[in-house]
Write a protein that holds these residues in place. Structure first.
Motif, PDB file in Angstrom:
ATOM      1  N   LYS A  48       0.838  -1.213   0.000  1.00 37.59           N
ATOM      2  CA  LYS A  48       0.000   0.000   0.000  1.00 37.59           C
ATOM      3  C   LYS A  48       0.866   1.254   0.000  1.00 37.59           C
ATOM      4  O   LYS A  48       0.623   2.197  -0.764  1.00 37.59           O
ATOM      5  N   GLU A  84       0.950   4.007  -3.093  1.00 37.42           N
ATOM      6  CA  GLU A  84       0.580   5.402  -2.868  1.00 37.42           C
ATOM      7  C   GLU A  84       1.607   6.355  -3.470  1.00 37.42           C
ATOM      8  O   GLU A  84       1.256   7.415  -3.994  1.00 37.42           O
ATOM      9  N   THR A  92      -7.110  -1.607  -3.494  1.00 37.13           N
ATOM     10  CA  THR A  92      -8.371  -1.240  -2.838  1.00 37.13           C
ATOM     11  C   THR A  92      -8.117  -0.206  -1.748  1.00 37.13           C
ATOM     12  O   THR A  92      -8.867   0.774  -1.605  1.00 37.13           O
ATOM     13  N   ASN A 108      -7.504   3.179  -3.264  1.00 36.43           N
ATOM     14  CA  ASN A 108      -8.528   3.564  -4.241  1.00 36.43           C
ATOM     15  C   ASN A 108      -7.956   3.634  -5.651  1.00 36.43           C
ATOM     16  O   ASN A 108      -8.185   4.586  -6.397  1.00 36.43           O
ATOM     17  N   ARG A 117      -4.352   7.061 -10.785  1.00 38.49           N
ATOM     18  CA  ARG A 117      -4.292   5.861  -9.937  1.00 38.49           C
ATOM     19  C   ARG A 117      -4.764   4.600 -10.671  1.00 38.49           C
ATOM     20  O   ARG A 117      -5.632   3.870 -10.201  1.00 38.49           O
TER      21      ARG A 117
END
Length: 423
Positions: free
Chosen positions: A189, A193, A221, A224, A265
């Motif tokens: 994650k 990012e 997830t 996002n 993203r």
């Protein structure tokens, strides 16, 4: 005669002749540097002439400063390749740990099931001592094919060797199912990012993973993000390579000029060895996503995995890996937790290093300077001293994700020829 005492220096970063960092008498705990007695090169005095004592904190600071400079500006094409080492940071298992799980699962007070398999297929003791589950599965398959599918004494009665092989496959599938970690301990994650902050006009990030787990899907997830993974957006989600050529743009009410407005993203995810939630439908041959497949479509660790790689959907994934490494306009491949033990992956990287002058390679592995690493990784280390196109860093995935910088661009440097000798 006085015996010469050899000093114990370990490389923690290599990036050409002038950009290396070593630590003396280093001790590591789970890939993290915990103690040392010296650092080189290192300015042992501050601006006022006072002596500076080398510490772990200083070594890490110098190392991270060096690799921050390497990653400082973005490359046009950014490719990530992750192996088992990346999942181990979030409770994934190594091959040796999978062996230990098989011992526990197959053992009762009366029967040692794995030992019975080992004895039946005449598996060598030296490979047993190394807990080489990939070699064991290869030997089991070979024994079934060329000798016999014999009965083995197991914990609930006799079973065919082929049945026990399938049980080993199911065990691997089960143990590679990793729960989503909490946000404060989720390097996938953290890294996503950062790398997904690239400009919308830049080529999409390409993530290739050799792991079966769903950690990148879970990370997407969490941040996002949208994953283009080669599967349709209809249900059941069905694989076709053409879906990798799709993209997501915003059209209505978003255009000042007549050009597409790419959604932020979005990244491509290629699972080179399959996934715990892939399944092949026998009647049609289609590959679909199923959260609870009867038999997960995965390239299991054994010699036949190279043959599997030439079947769909794995062939499509591998072809795209090769194609992306050949892009001759500022391409960076970042390998995280990859042991360089897969011949077909090594061949693609070797070709890129030799034939693509716009290609760079970064290897993130806390054990890259360990004498027990693969021959291919040792070969790359030799060339990393000669060219700034190759960066090798002793860092865990978690720390790398935490200290990974904002990216910009950087210049071409010298070309070297490399030959990776597969084991």
């Amino acid at each position: 005669m006085v015996e010469e005492i050899k000093e114990n220096w370990t490389h923690v970063l290599i990036n050409g002749q002038s950009k290396t960092l070593e630590v003396k008498d280093a001790e590591f705990d789970k890939g993290k540097l915990v103690s040392l007695s010296d650092i080189r090169p290192f300015n042992k005095k501050d601006s006022e002439g006072k002596e500076i004592i080398p510490t772990v904190e200083l070594a890490n600071k110098e190392k991270r400063k060096a690799y921050n400079e390497f990653f400082q500006k973005p490359f046009k094409n950014l490719i990530i390749l992750t192996g088992a080492g990346s999942s181990m940071d979030v409770k994934g298992l190594s091959m040796a740990q999978l062996w230990d799980e098989a011992v526990k699962e197959f053992k009762t007070e009366e029967v040692d099931g794995l030992s019975n398999i080992i004895e039946a297929v005449k598996f060598p003791k030296e490979k047993t001592d190394k807990k080489d589950i990939e070699a064991l599965l290869s030997q089991v398959e070979g024994f079934i094919k060329f000798s016999e599918d014999k009965d083995i004494v197991f914990k609930d009665g006799k079973k065919k060797l082929s049945e026990l092989k399938d049980l080993l496959f199911k065990l691997i599938q089960l143990k590679c199912t990793i729960p989503t970690p909490p946000n404060d301990a989720f390097p996938h994650k953290v890294l996503l990012e950062k790398i997904l902050q690239r400009k919308q006009t830049s080529p999409r990030i390409k993530v290739f993973t050799l792991n079966y787990d769903l950690l990148f899907e879970d990370a997407a997830t969490a941040v996002n993000a949208i994953v283009i993974d080669g599967f349709s957006y209809t249900f059941p989600r069905t694989f076709s390579g053409r879906y990798f050529d799709y993209d997501i743009v915003q059209r209505e009410g978003s255009k000042l000029k007549e050009e597409d407005n790419f959604v932020q993203r979005v990244f491509h995810l290629h699972k080179l060895h399959g996934s715990i939630n892939w399944e092949r439908i026998e009647e049609t041959g289609n590959v679909v996503i199923n959260e609870k497949p009867k038999k997960a479509l995965m390239v299991y660790p054994r010699e036949a995995k190279y043959e599997d790689s030439y079947e769909q959907p794995f062939f499509e994934m591998m072809a795209r890996f090769q194609r992306n490494l050949r892009l001759n306009n500022d391409t960076l491949l970042v390998c995280i937790g990859y042991s360089f033990n897969d011949k077909h992956i090594n061949a693609a990287i070797e070709e890129a290093l030799n034939q693509n002058p716009g290609f760079r390679l970064a290897i993130i592995d806390p054990g890259f300077d360990n004498p027990n690493t693969s021959k291919s990784l040792k070969t790359i280390k030799e060339y990393a001293f000669k060219t700034e196109r190759i960066l090798m860093v002793s860092e865990t995935f978690t720390n790398f994700a935490n200290y990974f910088p904002e990216i910009k661009t950087y210049e071409n440097t010298q070309q070297v020829t490399i030959n990776l000798k597969n084991e």
